[in-house]
Design a protein around this motif. Structure first.
Motif, short mmCIF file in Angstrom:
data_model
loop_
_atom_site.label_atom_id
_atom_site.label_comp_id
_atom_site.label_asym_id
_atom_site.label_seq_id
_atom_site.Cartn_x
_atom_site.Cartn_y
_atom_site.Cartn_z
N ARG A 105 -12.84 7.18 0.50
CA ARG A 105 -13.57 6.17 1.27
C ARG A 105 -13.55 6.50 2.76
NH1 ARG A 105 -12.23 3.37 -3.37
NH2 ARG A 105 -13.31 1.38 -3.78
N SER A 125 0.83 -1.20 0.00
CA SER A 125 0.00 0.00 0.00
C SER A 125 0.86 1.25 0.00
CB SER A 125 -0.92 -0.01 1.22
OG SER A 125 -1.72 1.15 1.27
N ASP A 173 -5.72 4.43 -5.68
CA ASP A 173 -6.92 3.83 -6.27
C ASP A 173 -7.99 3.52 -5.22
OD1 ASP A 173 -5.40 1.88 -5.04
OD2 ASP A 173 -5.81 0.34 -6.54
N ARG A 174 -7.79 3.98 -3.98
CA ARG A 174 -8.75 3.71 -2.91
C ARG A 174 -9.06 4.98 -2.11
NH1 ARG A 174 -8.63 -0.20 -5.61
NH2 ARG A 174 -8.63 -2.40 -5.00
N ILE A 200 -5.97 -0.34 2.60
CA ILE A 200 -6.13 0.74 1.63
C ILE A 200 -5.42 2.02 2.06
CG2 ILE A 200 -8.31 -0.22 0.83
CD1 ILE A 200 -9.73 2.10 2.27
N GLU A 241 -8.97 -5.58 3.02
CA GLU A 241 -7.94 -5.04 2.13
C GLU A 241 -7.30 -3.81 2.77
OE1 GLU A 241 -7.55 -3.84 -2.56
OE2 GLU A 241 -9.26 -3.02 -1.45
N GLU A 272 -10.43 -2.07 4.53
CA GLU A 272 -11.80 -2.15 4.02
C GLU A 272 -12.03 -3.56 3.49
OE1 GLU A 272 -14.59 0.64 1.22
OE2 GLU A 272 -12.74 -0.11 0.30
#
Length: 309
Positions: free
Chosen positions: A92, A22, A88-89, A62, A60, A57
């Protein structure tokens, strides 16, 4: 889908690998290697109250945060939280949750001023400002195509100067500690640092799993380490300069450039393909040295500060 924040589970190798992955996606200009992440968590001085946080999440990873107090600063109450969400996350809520958890941890341990590096992009800076942080100094990440770039030739050594490696000081690293402490204290920064704890330095810096003693170059004058360029590697294809500096009594003689050039040549001969480094945007002498090697700026971070009432 719910985002939660927790501590990194060092005892779970897959969790550490997800943390490193990450971080790499968010900040690919730094060597994110699992063993280095574990080492930092295990060996950072207890007074730093250091934590690695994970935003998750549905199983995963993130987002991540590295959080602690600047225990080696002469000014108490300074904390840091470096928060990165996978590109890409985003959107959220992971970043906001990580900031909240980090701030609560630092404030509970007496922090009165918080520092955070933020990539110099509009969305990231706006996020920091919404959370009460103001922009301060900035720094560049730089990259060199080590495999294909043209390094300056290795010059003849000036009279009285010899080049060694950090491996030559393996039996007694204290001279390297003294050089590192002096040069680090003069580095441009919002947070002053004073290295006074030799045993802590041995654990955190000298025994760091990425430090390559054979690629770390040391310019020695009259038997005394006068300048050095510390090399970190992923033991694969990526090389990074951890620190380059010269003792005050020897500055202005080109010794730092000499040491770094030697390290880069040895790294290329050893098969490393990419070289990374970072410099404060006001550190023009070091930026000029890196430009002479062929480094190019690949990203910029801005340190943000929040002063608590």
């Amino acid at each position: 889908m719910t985002v939660t924040v927790r501590d990194l589970r060092l005892e779970v190798p897959a969790d550490v690998e997800r943390f490193a992955h990450s971080r790499h996606l968010a900040l690919p200009y730094v060597l994110w290697v699992p063993q280095a992440i574990v080492h930092r968590q295990a060996h950072t001085h207890p007074d730093a109250h250091y934590r690695s946080l994970v935003a998750e999440e549905d199983g995963e990873t993130i987002g991540t945060a590295q959080v602690g107090l600047a225990y080696d600063s002469p000014e108490p109450g300074q904390g840091y939280l470096n928060v990165y969400v996978r590109p890409d996350r985003t959107r959220r809520g992971a970043g906001a949750l990580l900031v909240r958890a980090a701030e609560e941890h630092l404030i509970a341990r007496g922090a009165t001023k918080l520092f955070s590096w933020v990539l110099d992009e509009p969305g990231n800076r706006a996020f920091a400002e919404r959370h009460g942080y103001r922009a301060s100094r900035s720094a560049h990440f730089l990259r060199l195509d080590l495999a294909n770039g043209r390094l300056p030739p290795l010059p003849d050594l000036p009279p009285g100067v010899e080049l060694r490696t950090a491996a030559d000081f393996a039996d007694d690293p204290r001279p390297m500690f003294e050089l590192d402490a002096e040069t680090t204290s003069d580095e441009p920064s919002d947070i002053d640092a004073e290295f006074t704890d030799y045993e802590a330095w041995l654990q955190e810096t000298w025994k760091h799993p990425l430090l390559d003693l054979d690629l770390t170059s040391v310019a020695v004058v009259d038997g005394r380490p006068a300048a050095f360029s510390a090399a970190h590697t992923d033991r694969g294809t990526r090389y990074a300069t951890a620190m380059t500096g010269t003792a005050r009594a020897f500055r202005g003689r080109g010794l730092a450039k000499l040491a770094k050039n030697a390290s880069l040549h040895r790294a290329r001969a050893a098969g490393y393909k990419e070289a990374f480094t970072g410099n404060d945007t006001d550190n023009e002498p070091m930026l000029a040295i890196n430009r002479s090697f062929g480094y190019e700026i690949c990203a910029t971070e801005v340190r943000h500060v929040r002063e608590l009432g």
